[in-house]
Write a protein that holds these residues in place. Structure first.
Motif, PDB file in Angstrom:
ATOM      1  N   ILE A 516      -1.483  10.323 103.439  1.00 21.44           N
ATOM      2  CA  ILE A 516      -1.445  10.049 102.356  1.00 21.44           C
ATOM      3  C   ILE A 516      -0.350  11.014 101.822  1.00 21.44           C
ATOM      4  CG2 ILE A 516      -2.886  11.847 100.596  1.00 21.44           C
ATOM      5  CD1 ILE A 516      -5.358  11.311 102.050  1.00 21.44           C
ATOM      6  N   PHE A 517       0.261  10.544 101.157  1.00 21.60           N
ATOM      7  CA  PHE A 517       1.498  10.621 100.115  1.00 21.60           C
ATOM      8  C   PHE A 517       1.052  12.633 100.568  1.00 21.60           C
ATOM      9  CE2 PHE A 517       4.736  11.458  97.904  1.00 21.60           C
ATOM     10  CZ  PHE A 517       5.897  11.662  98.426  1.00 21.60           C
ATOM     11  N   PRO A 518       2.490  12.953 100.721  1.00 19.04           N
ATOM     12  CA  PRO A 518       3.751  13.331 101.293  1.00 19.04           C
ATOM     13  C   PRO A 518       3.679  12.842 102.930  1.00 19.04           C
ATOM     14  CG  PRO A 518       3.775  15.457 100.195  1.00 19.04           C
ATOM     15  CD  PRO A 518       2.376  14.729  99.960  1.00 19.04           C
ATOM     16  N   PHE A 519       2.687  13.142 103.013  1.00 21.85           N
ATOM     17  CA  PHE A 519       1.770  12.988 104.607  1.00 21.85           C
ATOM     18  C   PHE A 519       1.885  13.995 105.773  1.00 21.85           C
ATOM     19  CE2 PHE A 519       4.817   8.381 103.263  1.00 21.85           C
ATOM     20  CZ  PHE A 519       3.571   8.309 102.622  1.00 21.85           C
ATOM     21  N   VAL A 520       3.094  15.073 105.163  1.00 22.70           N
ATOM     22  CA  VAL A 520       2.993  15.631 106.202  1.00 22.70           C
ATOM     23  C   VAL A 520       2.979  16.994 104.898  1.00 22.70           C
ATOM     24  CG1 VAL A 520       4.882  18.216 106.975  1.00 22.70           C
ATOM     25  CG2 VAL A 520       4.958  15.250 107.500  1.00 22.70           C
ATOM     26  N   HIS A 521       1.686  17.953 104.878  1.00 22.82           N
ATOM     27  CA  HIS A 521       0.882  19.010 103.978  1.00 22.82           C
ATOM     28  C   HIS A 521       1.268  20.176 104.593  1.00 22.82           C
ATOM     29  CE1 HIS A 521      -0.534  14.874 102.103  1.00 22.82           C
ATOM     30  NE2 HIS A 521      -0.904  14.426 103.100  1.00 22.82           N
ATOM     31  N   LEU A 522       2.147  20.985 104.913  1.00 17.86           N
ATOM     32  CA  LEU A 522       2.426  22.381 105.148  1.00 17.86           C
ATOM     33  C   LEU A 522       1.201  23.396 104.503  1.00 17.86           C
ATOM     34  CD1 LEU A 522       6.480  22.090 105.295  1.00 17.86           C
ATOM     35  CD2 LEU A 522       4.543  21.607 106.619  1.00 17.86           C
ATOM     36  N   GLU A 523       0.824  23.026 103.389  1.00 15.21           N
ATOM     37  CA  GLU A 523       0.195  24.248 102.187  1.00 15.21           C
ATOM     38  C   GLU A 523      -1.137  23.832 103.205  1.00 15.21           C
ATOM     39  OE1 GLU A 523      -0.914  19.460 100.540  1.00 15.21           O
ATOM     40  OE2 GLU A 523       0.625  21.298 101.225  1.00 15.21           O
ATOM     41  N   ARG A 524      -1.585  23.115 103.822  1.00 14.29           N
ATOM     42  CA  ARG A 524      -2.998  22.986 104.640  1.00 14.29           C
ATOM     43  C   ARG A 524      -3.191  24.015 105.562  1.00 14.29           C
ATOM     44  NH1 ARG A 524      -4.098  16.818 105.063  1.00 14.29           N
ATOM     45  NH2 ARG A 524      -3.831  16.238 102.263  1.00 14.29           N
ATOM     46  N   SER A 525      -4.141  24.446 106.005  1.00 17.38           N
ATOM     47  CA  SER A 525      -5.122  25.058 106.906  1.00 17.38           C
ATOM     48  C   SER A 525      -5.261  24.050 108.024  1.00 17.38           C
ATOM     49  CB  SER A 525      -5.861  26.220 106.584  1.00 17.38           C
ATOM     50  OG  SER A 525      -6.028  26.753 105.596  1.00 17.38           O
ATOM     51  N   PHE A 526      -5.122  24.544 109.150  1.00 15.77           N
ATOM     52  CA  PHE A 526      -5.040  23.972 110.408  1.00 15.77           C
ATOM     53  C   PHE A 526      -5.838  25.251 111.758  1.00 15.77           C
ATOM     54  CE2 PHE A 526      -1.525  27.064 110.635  1.00 15.77           C
ATOM     55  CZ  PHE A 526      -1.424  26.924 112.302  1.00 15.77           C
ATOM     56  N   MET A 527      -6.235  24.177 112.683  1.00 10.80           N
ATOM     57  CA  MET A 527      -6.862  24.519 113.462  1.00 10.80           C
ATOM     58  C   MET A 527      -5.982  24.486 114.350  1.00 10.80           C
ATOM     59  SD  MET A 527     -10.574  22.864 114.136  1.00 10.80           S
ATOM     60  CE  MET A 527     -11.583  23.414 114.891  1.00 10.80           C
ATOM     61  N   HIS A 528      -6.245  26.108 115.462  1.00 10.97           N
ATOM     62  CA  HIS A 528      -5.176  25.898 117.023  1.00 10.97           C
ATOM     63  C   HIS A 528      -6.118  26.541 118.110  1.00 10.97           C
ATOM     64  CE1 HIS A 528      -2.876  29.044 119.086  1.00 10.97           C
ATOM     65  NE2 HIS A 528      -1.554  27.559 118.588  1.00 10.97           N
ATOM     66  N   LEU A 529      -5.461  26.248 119.492  1.00 11.39           N
ATOM     67  CA  LEU A 529      -6.100  26.365 120.093  1.00 11.39           C
ATOM     68  C   LEU A 529      -6.951  27.655 120.379  1.00 11.39           C
ATOM     69  CD1 LEU A 529      -4.698  23.834 123.084  1.00 11.39           C
ATOM     70  CD2 LEU A 529      -6.823  23.112 121.676  1.00 11.39           C
ATOM     71  N   GLY A 530      -5.659  28.131 120.722  1.00 12.24           N
ATOM     72  CA  GLY A 530      -5.598  29.991 120.763  1.00 12.24           C
ATOM     73  C   GLY A 530      -7.426  30.871 120.057  1.00 12.24           C
ATOM     74  N   PHE A 531      -7.164  30.343 118.963  1.00 14.63           N
ATOM     75  CA  PHE A 531      -7.853  30.513 117.995  1.00 14.63           C
ATOM     76  C   PHE A 531      -9.549  30.361 118.236  1.00 14.63           C
ATOM     77  CE2 PHE A 531     -10.441  30.659 113.867  1.00 14.63           C
ATOM     78  CZ  PHE A 531     -11.368  31.306 113.355  1.00 14.63           C
TER      79      PHE A 531
END
Length: 584
Positions: A516-531
């Motif tokens: 989905i444009f703009p393809f890279v969504h720096l505002e989104r939350s994310f999952m992390h292996l450490g957490f």
């Protein structure tokens, strides 16, 4: 032989006839020979190295053993207790425990005597009984003195489900479009399961891609009307035009939404027409859609090849699928992807900051008290607790910078924040700030290691200071700079405390990079292996359920960090070989 003896006697006579001062020096020299050679320190350093290697080896062995064996299929024991109660489950581990006084009083005298002879300890086994929807718990401890018999019937099935965890029991019947097949064989189950899973995947695809896309477009239209109202005022011609356009498009999209919803209902009806009836060891029965089964197999009737196939299938699911059952089952692909993207973005941010700061301190700044104070402050930043960086990142990056960005560029979305809350960008910036001292120190040391004669030769040939730094100093310092980046990546990838505040979540419905444009969504939350390790190990409803996932996730995190470091080390070694023979 005679000459040697005479020389020894002469030396002894000389030593006896020597002055007291000379005899004192000789005595001190003999007494201090061991410490002068440093042998005790060599032994201490060698022992410390060996102890450190043993700890590292033990740590890695623990992670590797528990990680690689977690997915190996186990048998199902049917345990009949002395009370007549019967349970079925996978034996997970055994341990010695001390029974309570009341429990000992209820035991036969002979059993009680055996326990007392064993120091008051008895053995017990932890069984993964599953069937949470039947029993309300996943695991059960069974003391050995309560066990009457243990058998392993070949008809016992282990089922991994989308919901309610695993099931241990038997499959009584299979229903396909109203036709009931009693005691179905594996071939019939496999064919029906493939059809049911295909229907489920189709339904989820329509819901996510079709219905989800329509909802996104409708929301964009609503935001466009809101933006026109903010820019041109309520009741303006521009706002009315935007509202008319939104109404027309929403009407069209509503038709698409109804059509897609009807498709979803039709596929769901076909899916629910394929059901399976199961029975737990006590005889209680339930009926489920077959598409709810992820994997099933006769746990006590598997060949070695079948066990290997199940083992590899579980690994593939773990590395490529989304988590389920409160992250205690399923895969960790979103966490792997989130960790990778965050580490790459952090590296791209910390490299220019750290290198530019080190260049100024080493090449341009006049060395004095102020520069020394700045270096001390930079070094002390490495000792600040990481959670403090998280608080700073939330307060400054998210609330101040992110809130300002929302007011300038996304006012139509307020009060729902876009950049004014935790996200990938702010998490990467926070970790870049946390690791920048490592890069600054490593870069300064690398710049200092470049011979001064190279700088002077470049300047003598007519190059400017910046040209000298760009073409002479930086290329030869790059291997050391890469070392600093490797250390920064390793530390940043394993940090959890600041991420808990500035962007990481338990379950992310969307990846930070998609189509989905703009393809890279720096505002989104994310999952992390450490957490994910912390969440599964300490936040799940049953710590035993997430025990194996903790080790497997830790193994994957180690592998990811090693892979990123391996790429960086390869680049560093190539740079080293490039300038290995250069002499000025």
């Amino acid at each position: 032989m005679v000459d040697m003896a005479r020389m020894s006697d002469e030396y002894s006579n000389d030593e006896e006839n020597a002055s007291p001062a000379i005899r004192t020096v000789v005595t001190r020299r003999k007494a201090s020979d061991l410490t002068a050679r440093g042998e005790p320190m060599v032994w201490a350093m060698g022992g410390s190295l060996a102890f450190g290697l043993m700890m590292i080896t033990g740590f890695l062995a623990l992670i590797f053993w528990n990680g690689f064996t977690a997915f190996w299929p186990k048998p199902i024991d049917v345990v009949t207790m002395t009370s007549g109660r019967v349970i079925a489950g996978e034996p997970m581990r055994a341990e010695a425990f001390r029974p309570t006084a009341d429990a000992l009083a209820a035991l036969p005298a002979q059993v009680r005597a055996e326990i007392e002879n064993n120091g008051g300890f008895a053995d017990r086994t932890l069984y993964r009984v599953g069937n949470y929807d039947f029993y309300g718990n996943d695991f059960e401890w069974v003391p050995i003195f309560d066990v009457k018999t243990v058998t392993r019937p070949k008809n016992m099935m282990l089922v991994e489900r989308q919901e309610w965890g695993t099931f241990a029991g038997t499959i009584q019947a299979l229903t396909i479009d109203g036709k009931v097949i009693a005691n179905p064989d594996m071939a019939a189950l496999d064919a029906a399961h493939a059809r049911a899973r295909a229907l489920r995947d189709k339904r989820i695809g329509v819901e996510r891609n079709g219905v989800g896309e329509v909802n996104r477009e409708i929301n964009d239209l609503r935001l466009a009307v809101r933006r026109a109202e903010i820019d041109y005022g309520t009741g303006s011609a521009e706002m009315k035009a935007a509202a008319d356009h939104a109404a027309a498009e929403t009407k069209r999209l509503t038709v698409d939404f109804e059509r897609l919803s009807a498709d979803v209902r039709a596929v769901r009806a076909q899916d629910e027409a394929i059901t399976v009836k199961v029975a737990e060891i006590g005889g209680a029965t339930r009926e489920f859609p077959l598409s709810n089964f992820v994997r099933y197999y006769p746990a006590n009737d598997l060949t070695t090849a079948q066990k290997i196939g199940i083992y590899l299938a579980r690994w593939w699911e773990f590395l490529s699928a989304e988590p389920r059952e409160a992250n205690t089952e399923g895969g960790v692909w979103p966490a792997i992807f989130g960790t990778f993207v965050m580490t790459v973005v952090m590296s791209l941010l910390v490299a220019p900051f750290g290198i530019v700061a080190a260049l100024y301190l080493r090449e341009y700044a006049r060395q004095g008290r102020i520069v020394s104070l700045v270096r001390i402050c930079v070094n002390n930043l490495a000792g600040v607790p990481s959670i403090v960086y998280g608080v700073f990142g939330l307060g400054f990056f998210a609330y101040v910078l992110g809130g300002s960005i929302d007011q300038l560029f996304y006012p139509e979305r307020l009060p729902s924040p876009t950049f004014g809350t935790g996200g990938l960008l702010w998490a990467s910036l926070t970790l870049a700030l946390l690791t920048v001292p490592v890069v600054v120190v490593a870069t300064e040391e690398s710049l200092a290691a470049v011979p001064r004669s190279m700088r002077e030769g470049s300047l003598a040939c007519g190059a400017s200071k910046w040209q000298t730094i760009k073409w002479i100093v930086l290329p030869r310092a790059m291997p050391g700079i890469m070392t600093g980046l490797i250390l920064a990546m390793a530390r940043g990838a394993g940090e959890v405390a600041p991420l808990m505040i500035v962007g990481v979540v338990k379950l992310a419905p969307e990846l930070p990079v998609d189509a989905i444009f703009p393809f890279v969504h720096l505002e989104r939350s994310f999952m992390h292996l450490g957490f994910h390790i912390y969440d599964v190990g300490f936040q799940s409803r049953n710590s035993e359920a997430g025990r194996s996932m903790v080790f497997v996730t830790a193994l994957v995190l180690l592998a990811l960090v090693l892979a990123l470091n391996a790429v960086s080390i390869k680049v560093r070694n190539r740079l080293k070989r490039r300038f290995a023979g250069d002499k000025f």
